[in-house]
Design a protein around this motif. Structure first.
Motif, mmCIF file in Angstrom:
data_model
loop_
_atom_site.group_PDB
_atom_site.id
_atom_site.type_symbol
_atom_site.label_atom_id
_atom_site.label_comp_id
_atom_site.label_asym_id
_atom_site.label_seq_id
_atom_site.Cartn_x
_atom_site.Cartn_y
_atom_site.Cartn_z
ATOM 1 N N ASP A 1 0.868 -1.171 0.000
ATOM 2 C CA ASP A 1 0.000 0.000 0.000
ATOM 3 C C ASP A 1 0.908 1.225 0.000
ATOM 4 O OD1 ASP A 1 -1.752 2.114 0.535
ATOM 5 O OD2 ASP A 1 -3.041 0.895 1.822
ATOM 6 N N SER A 2 1.159 1.779 -1.183
ATOM 7 C CA SER A 2 2.092 2.898 -1.288
ATOM 8 C C SER A 2 1.534 4.162 -0.652
ATOM 9 C CB SER A 2 2.424 3.159 -2.766
ATOM 10 O OG SER A 2 1.252 3.442 -3.508
ATOM 11 N N THR A 3 0.215 4.312 -0.611
ATOM 12 C CA THR A 3 -0.388 5.501 0.003
ATOM 13 C C THR A 3 -0.100 5.560 1.486
ATOM 14 O OG1 THR A 3 -2.164 5.518 -1.648
ATOM 15 C CG2 THR A 3 -2.549 6.734 0.394
ATOM 16 N N ARG A 4 -0.208 4.416 2.175
ATOM 17 C CA ARG A 4 0.051 4.365 3.623
ATOM 18 C C ARG A 4 1.485 3.956 3.937
ATOM 19 N NH1 ARG A 4 -5.394 1.810 3.709
ATOM 20 N NH2 ARG A 4 -6.840 3.245 4.718
ATOM 21 N N GLY A 5 2.267 3.633 2.927
ATOM 22 C CA GLY A 5 3.638 3.207 3.161
ATOM 23 C C GLY A 5 3.727 1.861 3.839
ATOM 24 N N GLN A 6 2.768 0.967 3.571
ATOM 25 C CA GLN A 6 2.725 -0.338 4.220
ATOM 26 C C GLN A 6 3.106 -1.436 3.234
ATOM 27 O OE1 GLN A 6 -1.305 -0.570 5.650
ATOM 28 N NE2 GLN A 6 -0.871 0.612 7.489
ATOM 29 N N LEU B 1 5.845 -7.181 8.335
ATOM 30 C CA LEU B 1 5.011 -6.032 7.988
ATOM 31 C C LEU B 1 5.807 -4.769 8.261
ATOM 32 C CD1 LEU B 1 2.149 -4.938 7.195
ATOM 33 C CD2 LEU B 1 1.613 -4.941 9.633
ATOM 34 N N SER B 2 5.841 -3.877 7.302
ATOM 35 C CA SER B 2 6.556 -2.620 7.487
ATOM 36 C C SER B 2 5.624 -1.454 7.207
ATOM 37 C CB SER B 2 7.773 -2.547 6.559
ATOM 38 O OG SER B 2 7.382 -2.617 5.202
ATOM 39 N N GLU B 3 5.863 -0.361 7.942
ATOM 40 C CA GLU B 3 5.116 0.880 7.747
ATOM 41 C C GLU B 3 6.072 2.029 8.024
ATOM 42 O OE1 GLU B 3 0.885 2.835 9.114
ATOM 43 O OE2 GLU B 3 2.230 2.070 10.642
ATOM 44 N N GLY B 4 6.513 2.692 6.990
ATOM 45 C CA GLY B 4 7.503 3.739 7.180
ATOM 46 C C GLY B 4 8.779 3.156 7.774
ATOM 47 N N VAL C 1 8.417 -5.865 17.353
ATOM 48 C CA VAL C 1 8.168 -4.543 16.784
ATOM 49 C C VAL C 1 9.435 -3.727 16.932
ATOM 50 C CG1 VAL C 1 6.746 -2.466 16.831
ATOM 51 C CG2 VAL C 1 5.729 -4.674 17.456
ATOM 52 N N GLU C 2 9.890 -3.165 15.828
ATOM 53 C CA GLU C 2 11.128 -2.392 15.837
ATOM 54 C C GLU C 2 10.906 -1.072 15.119
ATOM 55 O OE1 GLU C 2 15.768 -2.779 14.257
ATOM 56 O OE2 GLU C 2 14.447 -4.540 14.349
ATOM 57 N N GLN C 3 11.368 0.015 15.756
ATOM 58 C CA GLN C 3 11.292 1.345 15.169
ATOM 59 C C GLN C 3 12.459 2.154 15.713
ATOM 60 O OE1 GLN C 3 7.385 2.436 16.434
ATOM 61 N NE2 GLN C 3 8.051 3.150 18.430
ATOM 62 N N GLY D 1 3.832 7.207 20.431
ATOM 63 C CA GLY D 1 3.864 8.661 20.494
ATOM 64 C C GLY D 1 3.871 9.291 19.122
ATOM 65 N N GLU D 2 3.826 10.631 19.101
ATOM 66 C CA GLU D 2 3.793 11.343 17.829
ATOM 67 C C GLU D 2 5.014 11.049 16.982
ATOM 68 O OE1 GLU D 2 3.282 15.438 18.604
ATOM 69 O OE2 GLU D 2 1.274 15.240 19.429
ATOM 70 N N ARG D 3 6.145 10.806 17.621
ATOM 71 C CA ARG D 3 7.374 10.502 16.891
ATOM 72 C C ARG D 3 7.650 9.001 16.819
ATOM 73 N NH1 ARG D 3 11.606 15.180 18.981
ATOM 74 N NH2 ARG D 3 10.311 16.988 18.368
ATOM 75 N N GLY D 4 6.650 8.194 17.192
ATOM 76 C CA GLY D 4 6.807 6.754 17.070
ATOM 77 C C GLY D 4 7.328 6.069 18.318
ATOM 78 N N SER D 5 7.591 6.786 19.418
ATOM 79 C CA SER D 5 8.099 6.164 20.628
ATOM 80 C C SER D 5 6.955 5.523 21.410
ATOM 81 C CB SER D 5 8.808 7.200 21.499
ATOM 82 O OG SER D 5 7.888 8.205 21.891
ATOM 83 N N PHE D 6 7.295 4.518 22.251
ATOM 84 C CA PHE D 6 6.303 3.840 23.072
ATOM 85 C C PHE D 6 6.096 4.599 24.381
ATOM 86 C CE2 PHE D 6 7.741 0.027 20.662
ATOM 87 C CZ PHE D 6 6.501 -0.318 20.134
ATOM 88 N N ALA D 7 4.832 4.857 24.728
ATOM 89 C CA ALA D 7 4.473 5.345 26.058
ATOM 90 C C ALA D 7 3.683 4.222 26.714
ATOM 91 C CB ALA D 7 3.620 6.607 25.972
ATOM 92 N N ILE D 8 4.212 3.606 27.816
ATOM 93 C CA ILE D 8 3.675 2.345 28.297
ATOM 94 C C ILE D 8 3.195 2.429 29.735
ATOM 95 C CG2 ILE D 8 5.182 1.034 26.757
ATOM 96 C CD1 ILE D 8 6.908 0.421 29.226
ATOM 97 N N SER D 9 2.360 1.439 30.104
ATOM 98 C CA SER D 9 1.953 1.206 31.480
ATOM 99 C C SER D 9 1.761 -0.294 31.638
ATOM 100 C CB SER D 9 0.656 1.951 31.806
ATOM 101 O OG SER D 9 -0.415 1.450 31.015
ATOM 102 N N ALA D 10 1.665 -0.747 32.889
ATOM 103 C CA ALA D 10 1.478 -2.170 33.175
ATOM 104 C C ALA D 10 0.313 -2.317 34.144
ATOM 105 C CB ALA D 10 2.745 -2.771 33.760
#
Length: 310
Positions: free
Chosen positions: A179-184, A208-211, A237-239, A285-294
């Protein structure tokens, strides 16, 4: 009228018919229509065909098309084996599918199809909907909600099997979706698509890749209506800056919500942070980082500051 087991099964009509020999063959020309008289509604039409009554065979050599309630089959040539209720297409066969149901006897669709697939040859049973097509399989799919001018999804597979009545199709062998529109981009094997539910499933390893984000695992279920992807095992998952490993995980690409279960390991490049837990939930997050809780549990984290571990 063409009968099967003493019951009328198809109505055949054309503008003209020429009997050849002692009825061994009948040449049908002009607006040829073959209508299935029992459920499901099926219409086969063409410009010319040769009917061999004793062999229960209809040979179509000019623009055959077959319609059911959701789609169309087209090719350069077709063999309709009436005794086996099987339509065999050759010469660049093409399968078109629409999400909206229609009555092929009343009004044929005028809008472009949502899904189009081209194969090497194709065998279809109108009565049961069973479909088999050897590859290569090359297709396009236009998803709802895409912006104007967006490129359709591209798909590649080694072969295709499915059922047109159930709206389920299996892309077999090596499979690629882009999907070139979504970069997937999806790379895997044996992907089952349910067009009515807008879902896809594979039980085998995939990537699966996205950006800049990379996801891999074993066993994937995608629910397009909910915007949710679930990985059954070996989730990775890697970013940039983050890596997440877990026994299983789920991601909502619309809200950014992420949940991971099992032996969860989150590694961050910042401060060389390592976190372990049995359950992590959070958001990208907005820049792709994980904001987590348990929730209901605890997280054991280790990180390094000024060269000292805490």
């Amino acid at each position: 009228m063409i009968y099967a087991k003493g019951q009328p099964l198809y109505r055949l009509q054309a503008d003209s018919g020429t009997v050849i020999g002692d009825g061994q063959a009948i040449l049908l020309e002009g607006n040829l229509r073959v209508e299935r008289l029992s459920k499901p509604e099926v219409l086969i039409q063409a410009a010319r065909a040769r009917w061999l009554p004793k062999q229960k065979l209809l040979l179509v050599d000019r623009r055959p098309e077959a319609y059911d309630q959701h789609g169309r089959l087209r090719a350069e040539r077709a063999r309709f084996r009436l005794d086996a209720d099987t339509l065999e297409l050759s010469g660049a066969p093409r399968l078109d599918r629409w999400a909206q149901r229609f009555n092929p006897f009343a009004a044929l669709p005028t809008s472009p199809p949502e899904t189009t697939v081209q194969v090497a040859s194709l065998s279809w049973q109108p009565g049961t909907g069973a479909l088999v097509a050897p590859g290569p399989v090359v297709g396009e799919r236009r998803m709802g909600g895409l912006p104007a001018g967006a490129q359709p999804q591209k798909l590649l597979a080694e072969r295709l099997e499915g059922n047109t009545q159930l709206q389920t199709f299996s892309l077999l062998g090596a499979v690629q979706l882009e999907d070139s529109t979504r970069g997937q981009r999806f790379v895997g094997r044996d992907l089952r698509l349910d067009l009515s539910a807008q879902s896809g499933t594979t039980n085998l390893p995939f990537q699966l890749s996205e950006g800049s984000r990379r996801v891999k695992g074993t066993g994937l279920t995608v629910q397009a209506l909910e915007g949710v992807a679930s990985i059954a095992s070996q989730c990775h998952v890697e970013q940039p800056g983050d890596q997440l490993n877990a026994d299983r995980c789920q991601w909502n690409w619309r809200s950014g919500a992420v949940s991971a279960e099992g032996s969860v390991l989150l590694q961050r490049a910042a401060n060389r942070q390592t976190s372990r837990a049995t359950l992590l939930q959070g958001n990208l997050g907005e820049r792709g980082s994980f904001a987590i809780s348990a929730p209901g549990g605890r997280v054991i984290s280790q990180f390094q500051v000024s060269g000292r571990s805490r």
